[in-house]
Design a protein around this motif. Structure first.
Motif, PDB file in Angstrom:
ATOM      1  N   GLN A 112     -22.869 -17.146 -29.480  1.00 13.62           N
ATOM      2  CA  GLN A 112     -24.249 -16.763 -29.757  1.00 13.62           C
ATOM      3  C   GLN A 112     -24.574 -17.020 -31.232  1.00 13.62           C
ATOM      4  N   GLU A 115     -24.677 -20.885 -32.040  1.00 13.85           N
ATOM      5  CA  GLU A 115     -25.803 -21.616 -31.452  1.00 13.85           C
ATOM      6  C   GLU A 115     -27.123 -21.195 -32.081  1.00 13.85           C
ATOM      7  N   THR A 116     -27.277 -19.914 -32.324  1.00 17.07           N
ATOM      8  CA  THR A 116     -28.499 -19.439 -32.968  1.00 17.07           C
ATOM      9  C   THR A 116     -28.664 -20.079 -34.338  1.00 17.07           C
ATOM     10  N   GLN A 119     -29.569 -23.753 -34.503  1.00 20.59           N
ATOM     11  CA  GLN A 119     -30.983 -24.026 -34.253  1.00 20.59           C
ATOM     12  C   GLN A 119     -31.853 -23.587 -35.409  1.00 20.59           C
ATOM     13  N   TRP A 124     -28.975 -28.533 -34.695  1.00 21.78           N
ATOM     14  CA  TRP A 124     -28.486 -28.549 -33.316  1.00 21.78           C
ATOM     15  C   TRP A 124     -28.124 -29.955 -32.851  1.00 21.78           C
TER      16      TRP A 124
ATOM     17  N   PRO B 289     -30.492 -24.865 -26.142  1.00 13.60           N
ATOM     18  CA  PRO B 289     -30.681 -23.587 -25.469  1.00 13.60           C
ATOM     19  C   PRO B 289     -31.860 -22.841 -26.090  1.00 13.60           C
ATOM     20  N   SER B 290     -32.425 -21.980 -25.336  1.00 13.90           N
ATOM     21  CA  SER B 290     -33.539 -21.205 -25.872  1.00 13.90           C
ATOM     22  C   SER B 290     -33.019 -20.327 -27.001  1.00 13.90           C
ATOM     23  N   ALA B 291     -33.817 -20.198 -28.019  1.00 13.55           N
ATOM     24  CA  ALA B 291     -33.365 -19.437 -29.175  1.00 13.55           C
ATOM     25  C   ALA B 291     -33.105 -17.995 -28.783  1.00 13.55           C
ATOM     26  N   PRO B 292     -31.896 -17.522 -28.994  1.00 14.58           N
ATOM     27  CA  PRO B 292     -31.591 -16.151 -28.601  1.00 14.58           C
ATOM     28  C   PRO B 292     -32.390 -15.177 -29.460  1.00 14.58           C
TER      29      PRO B 292
END
Lengths: 292, 932
Positions: A112, A115-116, A119, A124, B289-292
């Motif tokens: 998490q 990846e956050t 972005q 990414w 992926p969609s931003a958490p």
């Protein structure tokens, strides 16, 4: 929150990089402005536990940073001014690696986090490329991402916008502003706009000393009706420097704009200007130079 | 322009620390070679230490090592511009490629040449030191120095600098340059060791050998000492052509380097570009992926140190093992080991049977210096990796504890070393299989090689890492380690020989198929335990003093050390301390209390004192032993023997004898009592174990007397160095000197080396008696004929052997054997009958067996080669015998072959010999010793 008390640092070659610095930094964004060689990076590294000051004490909350650097590191995010990368490692892998080092153990938390952040700093699409092949701006964004891992309570970013294009700079400043509401963020820069855009409080460091400290708005207030401007020819500049307290000059369509500091109207065609943070900064530097 | 560039480069190199450090190191090395007796280069015997020959030899040999140093200068010339990122600024100026490269090369070369002047300077200063033996020195002549420096050393220095400069220029990489140099070194070593065995290639080697050593030794090959002390060879012929050839090769490399060098950075190859395009496309194809939502996860309150350790270890391994340098290094190690084994496992072109016990010592020998170099190099690389990559500020600001740095990095170095060891074992096994040897035990490799060597290497790795942690930069750390190795070697040669202060030293056991490692591994493992304690403390120090952040100074860290030691680090360090002290005390008890610790110097002093005190009795008429009654009880498991015996002494001289001198020549043998009929012990010299018996009534010619003695041999614990391989658990062999007293003084244990003899104030040489001196014929090498009755008892699983014919044999707890036979010297042997003999052993070169039996002197010569030569001299019949097991064939007439011959060389340690004997056309098998 972060208290520096009488911190001095002298390098082995005799350079006094910090000279009795006392600062109190609350939650929120804090801007540290200063010219090249002012001691900003030394101060940042000292707070980031990478350097022991020659004297003085530093506390963050209840942590004595000098005695217990390990405790501070658990809640620290740091972006150095200049850094390199390992060869043969991709951005994703390196962030994942950093996450473990920062204490994020579980695989799902790490996924998490990585990846956050990838972005948020817009890396990414290049996450699988080797860091060593990144351009300067991309590398800087990686640096920002790693500093944010694990929601640190103290974030130290040393000249973070250097090398970023305007779009990336905006993106980064927004990100910082979002985070900076609840934690201590120290941002060092020599770009006045970074501070004026973001920071409710700031300090000016020059020659290893704190020259000025306060809220940008109040500081701007204090120079109100003391900054005067005139458009002159380049050749005239020297005579103006002798006669007035020139705090800054810049070029505008081939002629020179001078800003001078004066409590009363200096006359001679000067007009009063609404001072910005830049004028505060330059006038502070001018004063410190004079004092030196 | 060229001159300015060269001048700038020269000034730059001269001001660098490498310049001074290299100069000082080479000065000290050469100076030590000149002034310390134990280290001699080119001199020795009657050749003066500062003779033209010795000066030339030193100049030539040091260039071989100097190659590594000079490369540091010339490789840096170009690479530093890329490392400092200053290159683009320079290369965009008007400077031409030739001026840039050759100017800098010339400047650097000038600096290198000046550094090398440390060698002649050290020779000259060394030769004037007051403590040197004046007899080993000649006059200092400036011409000798100029000859050696300019004609011998300078061309080599130029060529080596040029070759590695070209490599650095073409690859723009320090790493590839150093790999190149190691490869060159190994190829050169391998080539000279393989080709050097072939005398017919001598001249070809002299032309082709890059350092000029071959050419120089060829032209001075038949020079007498007087010539070596007075003249330099003409600079002509093969010497001249060798130098010219290599200068030419150097110039060719310079030209090649210049041709390959590009000012512009090379672009990406088309293949890599395609690969990268594909990867990019793949990355884009992944839907982001969609931003958490929400904040990022926070770390737990407990640091996941084990996960950190695991990921850092994995990371270090990847960084090390995926680097191209590592692959190349492994290939080089493979090559080196293979060539060492290939040539070490044969004698004069005849391959031996590659038994594991014979191969392991060669394998171990191959790993000495190379593994230390690898450890030093990698320690520098891993410790400084974060700094070199400039990522240290980021990593150091994480909460990862410092030991998570130290442990994986040390482990990385250890694993690099271990992988070279494992490769070595694999190469050895494949060589065994290639030569048709299939009785391979993996356990033997593990227990006798991989494990002990691996642990020893771990100690080197820990030290190298700690040195890097403490040193101000990587290069200083490397320098300190090199200095450490030099000091380590020097300390040992000047008499500091105890393992307890020689960091990381733990000897390996002598191996044999009969006795395995025979309990000799104990000393090594005790020492390893001791050093493990020390290494643990060093690891804790590495953790506490780890350079964290941008702090360069050691002092603040030292100040915080006591406080940080509190808690777990302190407990671990204490554990290390307790382990080291305990093991150290036990080792000391064994080496210095149970056994005597004697350095080489002390041994020499002992020999010299012995000679001064007792050589005067050399010609004193003494009775001979004409009969021996001996009872020996062997306790192989305790490494103990109890001996009781009786000599019949007979006066075989023409004069009456009034005193009998009885000596004990063995360090381990204790003579408990001696009684000589009709005599009293007039004196006993404890130190030299020398007894003088005065006869109440002189022994008249032909008269006999009885001498009774009791003795004990008991190897308790272990010694600091040297193993008692005489009395062992299985395969004991004791000759008469190790069992019983010796009658009369002789020269057998005296000092022989001329220089050493002079050092202790003895005449340079003890000459053989003059031809006219007939008194010398009273004695011979071997002694008189003796009859012997020997009774041996030993462990129930052992077979005792003694010269003679078996008279009785008792089975039960102890087997006995009584023998009676005329012999020159007596000896006994005991070995297990239970344990199967190895399937195959080595091959040996020997003459027909009767030769060996007549050469009793071979016993005292540990050197099998010399024994060989002796056998050759005696017979003229000399063939290769290979020892193999076989059906129980026996060759009649060979029964008096002595096992003594086997004892000194593992090659001879077997039961049977297969050979082609004179007069018979077929291979036959025979016993090496008598089996009734």
């Amino acid at each position: 929150m972060l208290e520096l008390n009488d911190v001095s640092h002298v390098y082995a070659n005799g350079t006094r990089a910090l000279d009795h610095v006392t600062l109190s930094i609350p939650r929120g964004m804090y801007g540290l402005l200063g010219p090249n060689g002012a001691g900003k990076s030394t101060l940042m590294r000292t707070v980031a536990t990478l350097q022991t000051p020659t004297e003085g004490s530093i506390r963050f909350g209840d942590i004595d940073i000098i005695a217990e650097p390990e405790r501070l590191r658990r809640t620290l995010g740091y972006l150095p001014q200049d850094f390199g990368v390992y060869p043969r490692v991709s951005a994703y892998d390196m962030l994942d690696h950093m996450a473990v080092l920062k204490g994020i153990a579980s695989a799902s938390d790490r996924k998490q986090t990585v990846e956050t952040l990838l972005q948020q700093v817009n890396l990414w699409n290049v996450r699988k490329k080797a860091l060593a092949g990144f351009s300067g701006g991309m590398r800087q964004r990686f640096g920002i991402a790693q500093a944010l891992i694990g929601n640190p309570e103290l974030i130290i970013v040393d000249e973070p916008t250097a090398g970023l294009d305007p779009e990336e700079r905006n993106r980064f400043l927004n990100l910082l502003a979002e985070i900076g509401e609840n934690v201590v963020v120290i941002l060092s820069t020599h770009i006045v706009e970074d501070v004026s855009d973001l920071c409710p409080r700031m300090a000016v460091l020059a020659g290893g000393r704190i020259q000025l400290e306060g809220a940008p708005l109040e500081l701007i207030q204090s120079t109100r009706s003391r900054i005067w401007m005139k458009l002159i020819e380049r050749a005239e500049l020297d005579s103006y420097r002798e006669r007035y307290e020139v705090i800054s000059t810049r070029l505008f369509s081939g002629r020179t704009v001078v800003h001078v500091l004066s409590d009363s109207d200096p006359g001679n065609g000067f007009t009063l200007v609404e001072g910005g943070l830049e004028d505060v900064y330059f006038s502070t530097l001018a004063q410190s130079r004079r004092a030196a | 322009m060229f001159l300015q560039v060269a001048k700038f480069e020269f000034a730059y190199q001269r001001s660098s620390p490498v310049f001074w450090v290299t100069g000082i190191i080479f000065f000290l090395l050469t100076f030590a070679g000149m002034t310390i007796d134990q280290i001699q280069v080119g001199s020795g015997g009657n050749v003066h230490a500062n003779s033209p020959f010795a000066i030339s030899q030193q100049h030539l040999i040091w260039t071989l090592f100097f190659m590594f140093a000079s490369t540091a200068f010339v490789a840096n010339v170009v690479v530093r511009d890329d490392e400092t990122r200053f290159g683009p600024i320079l290369r965009s100026t008007r400077i031409t490629k030739f001026d840039y490269l050759m100017g800098r090369f010339s400047g650097a070369l000038a600096a290198i040449v000046i550094v090398y002047a440390a060698v002649p300077l050290a020779i000259f200063l060394g030769s004037t030191m007051p403590w040197l033996d004046k007899e080993t020195l000649g006059p200092n002549r400036i011409g000798d120095y100029l000859y050696a420096f300019f004609l011998l050393a300078l061309p080599t220095i130029f060529t080596m600098s040029a070759i590695f400069f070209a490599l650095a220029t073409a690859t723009r990489s320090m790493m590839w340059t150093y790999i190149g140099i190691v490869a060159f070194f190994i190829f050169n070593t391998v080539a000279s060791s393989i080709l050097g065995r072939r005398p017919e290639l001598e001249t070809a080697i002299a032309y082709g050998e890059p350092f000029g050593l071959g050419a120089y030794s060829l032209v001075t090959k038949y020079w007498t000492s007087a010539e070596r002390n007075s003249a330099n060879p003409d600079f002509a012929g093969v010497l001249l052509w060798n130098r010219l050839l290599w200068i030419g090769i150097g110039i060719a490399f310079l030209a090649l380097g210049q041709k390959l060098y590009r000012f512009a950075e090379p672009g990406m190859s088309a293949r890599r570009e395609r690969k990268q395009k594909r990867q990019e496309a793949k990355a884009l194809a992944d839907a982001p992926p969609s931003a958490p939502a929400g904040a990022l996860p926070r770390p737990r309150s407990r640091l996941p140190v084990l996960a950190q350790l695991a990921i850092r270890t994995k990371f270090e391994m990847r960084q090390i093992f995926r680097s191209p340098a590592y692959v190349v290094l492994l290939l080089l190690a493979t090559l080196l080991v293979f060539s060492n084994l290939w040539s070490g496992n044969e004698i004069y072109g005849t391959p031996s049977l590659p038994r594991t016990v014979a191969i392991l010592p060669i394998l171990t020998g191959s790993f000495g210096l190379i593994s230390i170099i690898i450890a030093i190099y990698y320690a520098g690389e891993v410790v400084w990796r974060e700094r070199d990559r400039k990522i240290h500020e980021i990593i150091d600001a994480t909460p990862m504890p410092s030991w998570v740095y130290v442990v994986p990095k040390t482990l990385g170095v250890v694993l690099v070393l271990l992988s070279t060891v494992a490769i070595g074992a694999l190469v050895a096994i494949s060589l065994q299989l290639m030569r048709g040897f299939t009785d391979i035990s993996i356990m033997q490799y593990l227990l006798w090689f991989v494990l002990p060597i691996g642990v020893n290497m771990t100690f080197v790795a820990v030290l190298a890492v700690l040195v890097q942690v403490l040193s101000p930069n990587k290069y200083a750390g490397w320098g300190i380690m090199v200095l450490y190795i030099v000091i380590d070697v020097v300390m040992e040669t000047i008499g500091f020989e105890h393992h307890l202060y020689d960091y990381g030293s733990a000897p390996l056991a002598p191996l044999s198929d009969i006795n395995g490692s025979g309990g000799f591994m104990a000393v090594g493992w005790w020492l390893r335990l001791y050093w493990a304690g020390v290494a643990l403390i060093m690891l804790v120090l590495g953790h506490l003093l780890w350079r964290r952040g941008t702090e360069q100074r050691l002092k603040p860290k030292l100040r915080r050390l006591p406080k940080r030691l509190a808690g777990l680090p302190g407990a671990i360090a204490l554990g290390g301390f307790v382990t080291a002290t305990g093991a150290g005390a036990y080792i000391y008890h064994n080496t210095n209390v149970l056994n005597e610790y004697q350095t080489t110097n002390e041994r020499e002093q002992f020999q010299a004192a012995y000679e001064k005190k007792y050589l005067k009795y050399e010609k004193l008429p003494q009775p001979s032993v004409t009969d021996v009654q001996l009872k020996v009880d062997l306790f192989p498991q305790e490494t103990r023997a109890e001996i009781a015996g009786r000599y019949r002494l007979q006066n075989l001289t023409q004069t009456p004898i009034s005193e009998v001198h009885i000596r004990n020549l063995d360090e381990t043998l204790k003579i408990k009592s001696v009684a000589l009929g009709g005599a009293r012990q007039a004196s006993y010299d404890e130190e030299f174990k020398y007894r003088v018996f005065k006869l109440e009534r002189p022994m008249m010619p032909g008269e006999t007397r009885g001498l009774d003695f009791r003795a004990q041999r008991w190897q308790r614990g272990f010694r600091n160095s040297g193993y008692d391989t005489r009395l062992v658990r299985n395969g004991t062999f004791l000759a008469h000197q190790q069992l019983a007293p010796v009658i009369g003084m002789d020269r057998s244990i005296l000092l022989q080396d001329r220089a050493k003899r002079r050092k202790y104030g003895l005449p340079a040489e003890l000459r053989t008696p003059k031809l006219e001196d007939l008194s010398a014929t009273n004695k011979n090498y071997i002694g008189s004929w003796t009859t012997a009755d020997i009774t041996v008892s030993t462990g129930a699983d052992q077979t005792p052997i003694a010269p003679g014919k078996k008279v009785s044999d008792e089975t039960g707890t102890a087997a006995g054997l009584l023998a009676s036979y005329p012999t020159h010297q007596f000896s006994i042997s005991s070995r297990s009958s239970r344990r199967a003999m190895p399937n195959a052993t080595a091959s040996m070169r020997g003459g027909p067996c009767r030769l060996l039996s007549s050469d009793a002197r071979a016993k005292r010569r540990p050197d099998a080669e010399r024994a060989d030569r002796r056998a050759r001299l005696l017979s003229g019949e000399f063939r290769t015998l290979s020892i193999r097991p076989g059906p129980d064939h026996r060759v009649p007439g060979l029964f008096d072959l002595r096992p003594g011959f086997r004892q000194h060389d593992p090659l001879f340690r077997d039961l049977r010999v297969r050979g082609r004997f004179p007069g018979s056309g077929e291979d036959r098998l025979c016993d090496l010793c008598h089996r009734p």
